[in-house]
Design a protein around this motif. Structure first.
Motif, mmCIF file in Angstrom:
data_model
loop_
_atom_site.group_PDB
_atom_site.id
_atom_site.type_symbol
_atom_site.label_atom_id
_atom_site.label_comp_id
_atom_site.label_asym_id
_atom_site.label_seq_id
_atom_site.Cartn_x
_atom_site.Cartn_y
_atom_site.Cartn_z
ATOM 1 N N GLU A 1 46.430 30.167 50.140
ATOM 2 C CA GLU A 1 45.328 31.123 50.194
ATOM 3 C C GLU A 1 44.742 31.322 48.797
ATOM 4 O O GLU A 1 43.521 31.448 48.632
ATOM 5 C CB GLU A 1 45.831 32.457 50.745
ATOM 6 C CG GLU A 1 44.791 33.562 50.809
ATOM 7 C CD GLU A 1 43.685 33.288 51.810
ATOM 8 O OE1 GLU A 1 42.699 34.050 51.819
ATOM 9 O OE2 GLU A 1 43.803 32.317 52.586
ATOM 10 N N ARG A 2 45.610 31.350 47.784
ATOM 11 C CA ARG A 2 45.141 31.503 46.414
ATOM 12 C C ARG A 2 44.228 30.339 46.021
ATOM 13 O O ARG A 2 43.176 30.543 45.407
ATOM 14 C CB ARG A 2 46.329 31.590 45.465
ATOM 15 C CG ARG A 2 45.937 31.790 44.003
ATOM 16 C CD ARG A 2 47.126 32.174 43.155
ATOM 17 N NE ARG A 2 48.161 31.159 43.135
ATOM 18 C CZ ARG A 2 49.393 31.309 43.626
ATOM 19 N NH1 ARG A 2 49.727 32.448 44.197
ATOM 20 N NH2 ARG A 2 50.278 30.347 43.553
ATOM 21 N N GLU A 3 44.619 29.130 46.384
ATOM 22 C CA GLU A 3 43.803 27.962 46.061
ATOM 23 C C GLU A 3 42.464 28.008 46.781
ATOM 24 O O GLU A 3 41.436 27.607 46.230
ATOM 25 C CB GLU A 3 44.552 26.674 46.412
ATOM 26 C CG GLU A 3 45.715 26.368 45.480
ATOM 27 C CD GLU A 3 45.275 26.331 44.017
ATOM 28 O OE1 GLU A 3 44.236 25.692 43.713
ATOM 29 O OE2 GLU A 3 45.953 26.961 43.182
ATOM 30 N N VAL B 1 32.349 38.868 31.605
ATOM 31 C CA VAL B 1 33.611 38.559 32.280
ATOM 32 C C VAL B 1 33.633 39.319 33.596
ATOM 33 O O VAL B 1 33.566 40.554 33.610
ATOM 34 C CB VAL B 1 34.819 38.950 31.413
ATOM 35 C CG1 VAL B 1 36.124 38.637 32.146
ATOM 36 C CG2 VAL B 1 34.767 38.217 30.074
ATOM 37 N N GLU B 2 33.709 38.605 34.685
ATOM 38 C CA GLU B 2 33.752 39.211 36.019
ATOM 39 C C GLU B 2 35.174 39.125 36.550
ATOM 40 O O GLU B 2 35.782 38.050 36.583
ATOM 41 C CB GLU B 2 32.798 38.476 36.967
ATOM 42 C CG GLU B 2 32.695 39.085 38.349
ATOM 43 C CD GLU B 2 31.825 40.332 38.413
ATOM 44 O OE1 GLU B 2 31.879 41.040 39.453
ATOM 45 O OE2 GLU B 2 31.089 40.598 37.436
ATOM 46 N N VAL B 3 35.735 40.275 36.947
ATOM 47 C CA VAL B 3 37.097 40.329 37.473
ATOM 48 C C VAL B 3 37.035 40.398 38.994
ATOM 49 O O VAL B 3 36.289 41.211 39.559
ATOM 50 C CB VAL B 3 37.872 41.538 36.914
ATOM 51 C CG1 VAL B 3 39.319 41.527 37.403
ATOM 52 C CG2 VAL B 3 37.832 41.535 35.395
ATOM 53 N N VAL B 4 37.803 39.541 39.649
ATOM 54 C CA VAL B 4 37.821 39.452 41.110
ATOM 55 C C VAL B 4 39.225 39.763 41.606
ATOM 56 O O VAL B 4 40.215 39.293 41.021
ATOM 57 C CB VAL B 4 37.404 38.036 41.567
ATOM 58 C CG1 VAL B 4 37.618 37.858 43.070
ATOM 59 C CG2 VAL B 4 35.952 37.765 41.203
ATOM 60 N N ASP B 5 39.324 40.547 42.665
ATOM 61 C CA ASP B 5 40.606 40.825 43.314
ATOM 62 C C ASP B 5 40.866 39.710 44.322
ATOM 63 O O ASP B 5 40.190 39.610 45.348
ATOM 64 C CB ASP B 5 40.531 42.183 44.016
ATOM 65 C CG ASP B 5 41.861 42.591 44.669
ATOM 66 O OD1 ASP B 5 42.705 41.714 44.930
ATOM 67 O OD2 ASP B 5 42.034 43.796 44.927
ATOM 68 N N ALA B 6 41.847 38.857 44.024
ATOM 69 C CA ALA B 6 42.115 37.711 44.893
ATOM 70 C C ALA B 6 42.503 38.154 46.298
ATOM 71 O O ALA B 6 42.111 37.527 47.293
ATOM 72 C CB ALA B 6 43.222 36.844 44.287
ATOM 73 N N ALA B 7 43.262 39.232 46.387
ATOM 74 C CA ALA B 7 43.745 39.692 47.692
ATOM 75 C C ALA B 7 42.633 40.298 48.540
ATOM 76 O O ALA B 7 42.721 40.307 49.775
ATOM 77 C CB ALA B 7 44.878 40.699 47.506
ATOM 78 N N GLU B 8 41.583 40.816 47.907
ATOM 79 C CA GLU B 8 40.502 41.476 48.631
ATOM 80 C C GLU B 8 39.184 40.718 48.521
ATOM 81 O O GLU B 8 38.119 41.290 48.794
ATOM 82 C CB GLU B 8 40.302 42.900 48.068
ATOM 83 C CG GLU B 8 41.515 43.807 48.217
ATOM 84 C CD GLU B 8 41.798 44.133 49.685
ATOM 85 O OE1 GLU B 8 40.835 44.158 50.476
ATOM 86 O OE2 GLU B 8 42.971 44.344 50.022
#
Length: 362
Positions: free
Chosen positions: A165-167, A125-132
């Motif tokens: 931006e999220r999309e 499971v890879e966690v990504v920071d959407a804002a960064e």
């Protein structure tokens, strides 16, 4: 199998992506399941989360001496896993929280090379920071490769990014993640069913039943705390299919489906009846991302001979997948053909066989 194997999930992601927040969420929402953890920084886990999880302290291995993939070798990792997998610990799932600079590919290799017969690889499971996300890729271009080998990608901190931006970020992640399931989250709040099956209510005897697998469908997910700030329910992040068949499944068509399973299909769990191809055994199936295993088990006397599967993914065409499964039914089986099971037996781990992954994946 004499003893239920414990899935081991690798939780990776760069510094600040929200791995510990996600782990704390799993601890809060474990529903009675007991989580064992191997972490680089024990102090980063909240005391409140440990108490909710049932005093996690005696089921945690703390490593504060650098990245796990660099600090220990495969034999040392096996020692930690054996400590958590011992029957007295009563662990249902083990989560390895890697440091923010760890190399997840090396951790996956170590797990697949483990000689511990009591564990099974539970996925990366890879966690990504959407804002960064853009800044992280610029500083650490290897994130593209990490996403490419992940089984599930959690795009965290979605509440901090405007809709358009999220999309864009989600689309970029999907492009890099290949066949992996991609879900968005805020504060690490993802449905625990994506990680493990919660312990059933009441006495637990033997292996999880089909009803246990589906228990989350009417659990506590309606709590306000489980909703993202923008109002999306967790179940909107993925699709699930419960498939039951009283007709045996044809080994060849089912393996053709599993070998080419659609992008985003993250988990498959349940039991398969191959009918005349192997009338003595039912086959427990465990798939997470690219990983697939079958475990033959003798039918119990009087046990209904059914195929019962739960499939979970993101962006999956559920009606089409159900039709493909229905097409695998073998209404008029021919005489028993041993060769028809060869495709299945490729994914059966012999008792003394060392766990291996597909070399093409790593």
């Amino acid at each position: 199998m004499n003893r239920q194997q414990i899935p081991v999930v690798v939780l990776a992601g760069f510094l600040g992506s929200g791995k510990t927040t996600l782990l704390n969420h799993l601890l809060h929402r474990s529903g009675g399941s007991r989580i064992g953890a191997i972490v680089n920084d024990f102090g980063s886990i909240e005391i409140d989360a440990m108490s909710v999880a049932g005093q996690l302290g005696d089921s945690t291995v703390s490593l504060g001496n650098g990245c796990l993939c660099c600090a220990v070798d495969a034999s040392e990792l096996d020692e930690y896993l054996e400590r958590l997998a011992r029957p007295a610990a009563g662990i249902d799932v083990i989560v390895i929280e890697a440091s923010g600079l760890a190399e997840p590919q090396e951790l996956v290799k170590m797990l697949l090379a483990s000689e511990n017969p009591h564990i099974v690889y539970g996925g990366l499971v890879e966690v990504v920071d959407a804002a960064e996300f853009d800044a992280t890729r610029e500083r650490h271009p290897e994130v593209d490769r990490h996403l490419g080998i992940a089984d599930l990608v959690v795009v965290n901190k979605a509440d901090r990014v405007p809709g358009a931006e999220r999309e864009r970020v989600l689309e970029a992640v999907r492009g890099l993640a290949g066949r992996a399931a991609v879900v968005s989250a805020s504060y690490g709040r993802v449905d625990v069913e994506l990680f493990f099956d919660r312990a059933p209510v009441g006495e637990r005897v033997g292996q999880l039943s089909f009803d246990d697998l589906r228990e989350d469908d009417h659990g506590d997910h309606h709590d306000h705390d489980d909703r993202c700030e923008h109002g999306d329910h967790l179940h909107s992040a993925y699709e699930s299919l419960a498939f039951t068949s009283e007709v045996p499944m044809g080994p060849r068509p089912l393996m053709a489906l599993l070998d080419s399973r659609p992008e985003g299909l993250y988990r498959i769990k349940g039991y398969v009846d191959f009918g005349a191809a192997d009338p003595r055994n039912r086959y427990e199936v465990h798939a997470v991302g690219r990983f697939l295993r079958f475990y033959p088990q003798p039918w119990s006397p009087g046990e209904p001979r059914l195929t019962q599967l739960v499939l979970i993914g993101s962006g999956v065409d559920v009606p089409a997948l159900e039709k493909e499964l229905e097409a695998c039914r073998e209404y008029a089986p021919q005489a028993a053909d041993e060769r028809s099971m060869w495709g299945v037996l490729r994914y059966v781990q012999e008792p003394d066989e060392e766990a291996e992954g597909d070399p093409a994946d790593f």
